[in-house]
Every structure is written in structure tokens, then in C-alpha cells.
Design a protein around this motif. Structure first.
Motif, PDB file in Angstrom:
ATOM      1  N   GLY A  24       0.783  -1.222   0.000  1.00 46.50           N
ATOM      2  CA  GLY A  24       0.000   0.000   0.000  1.00 46.50           C
ATOM      3  C   GLY A  24       0.820   1.279   0.000  1.00 46.50           C
ATOM      4  N   LYS A  25       2.132   1.182  -0.060  1.00 41.66           N
ATOM      5  CA  LYS A  25       2.975   2.372  -0.067  1.00 41.66           C
ATOM      6  C   LYS A  25       3.512   2.562  -1.483  1.00 41.66           C
ATOM      7  CE  LYS A  25       6.576   4.629   2.545  1.00 41.66           C
ATOM      8  NZ  LYS A  25       7.566   4.523   3.590  1.00 41.66           N
ATOM      9  N   HIS A  26       3.133   3.650  -2.125  1.00 43.49           N
ATOM     10  CA  HIS A  26       3.501   3.856  -3.516  1.00 43.49           C
ATOM     11  C   HIS A  26       4.741   4.711  -3.678  1.00 43.49           C
ATOM     12  CE1 HIS A  26      -0.176   1.988  -4.847  1.00 43.49           C
ATOM     13  NE2 HIS A  26      -0.826   2.716  -3.980  1.00 43.49           N
ATOM     14  N   PHE A  27       4.947   5.664  -2.791  1.00 43.95           N
ATOM     15  CA  PHE A  27       6.091   6.566  -2.905  1.00 43.95           C
ATOM     16  C   PHE A  27       7.024   6.343  -1.727  1.00 43.95           C
ATOM     17  CE2 PHE A  27       5.077   9.257  -6.403  1.00 43.95           C
ATOM     18  CZ  PHE A  27       3.704   9.184  -6.508  1.00 43.95           C
ATOM     19  N   GLU A  28       8.202   5.807  -1.994  1.00 46.57           N
ATOM     20  CA  GLU A  28       9.186   5.659  -0.937  1.00 46.57           C
ATOM     21  C   GLU A  28       9.968   6.942  -0.755  1.00 46.57           C
ATOM     22  OE1 GLU A  28      11.650   2.402  -2.053  1.00 46.57           O
ATOM     23  OE2 GLU A  28      10.419   1.019  -0.923  1.00 46.57           O
ATOM     24  N   HIS A  29       9.977   7.769  -1.764  1.00 46.38           N
ATOM     25  CA  HIS A  29      10.808   8.966  -1.768  1.00 46.38           C
ATOM     26  C   HIS A  29       9.910  10.175  -1.491  1.00 46.38           C
ATOM     27  CE1 HIS A  29      13.760  11.838  -3.517  1.00 46.38           C
ATOM     28  NE2 HIS A  29      14.585  10.995  -2.943  1.00 46.38           N
TER      29      HIS A  29
END
Length: 59
Positions: A24-29
């Protein structure tokens, strides 16, 4: 003496060191998320402003 791994192997080594992606996490940055949301917001605002201008002059 000047041996360097091929680019494919260097990429594979770097990706192997990464932690697995969280569900469910799309943006790590963080900055990438900020830029993405800013661009989407700017596009939506430009559409609303353009629609208001068109409605004002052609209605």
C-alpha cells in the motif's frame, strides 16, 4: 586491474540490498510524492481557472 562489474550486475546488487516494498505504499521517496501531488494540484487548478475564464467570456 580496471575490472568493473557490468551495469546489469551493479543494478542487481543494489536492488538486492533494498528492503522489500511495503504493502500500500507507492512513494518511498518523500520529495517525489511532494512533486507528484504538486503537479496534480497545479493541473486541477489550471483546469478550473480555464473553465472559469471560458464561462465568463462565452456565457
Amino acid at each position: 586491474m580496471f575490472y568493473k562489474k557490468p551495469i546489469e550486475e551493479r543494478i542487481a546488487d543494489r536492488m538486492a540490498k533494498r528492503k522489500p516494498l511495503e504493502e500500500g505504499k507507492h512513494f518511498e521517496h518523500g520529495p517525489a510524492k511532494f512533486v507528484f501531488i504538486s503537479l496534480i494540484t497545479a493541473v486541477v487548478l489550471m483546469h478550473f481557472v480555464g473553465l472559469a475564464v471560458v464561462m465568463h467570456f462565452y456565457a
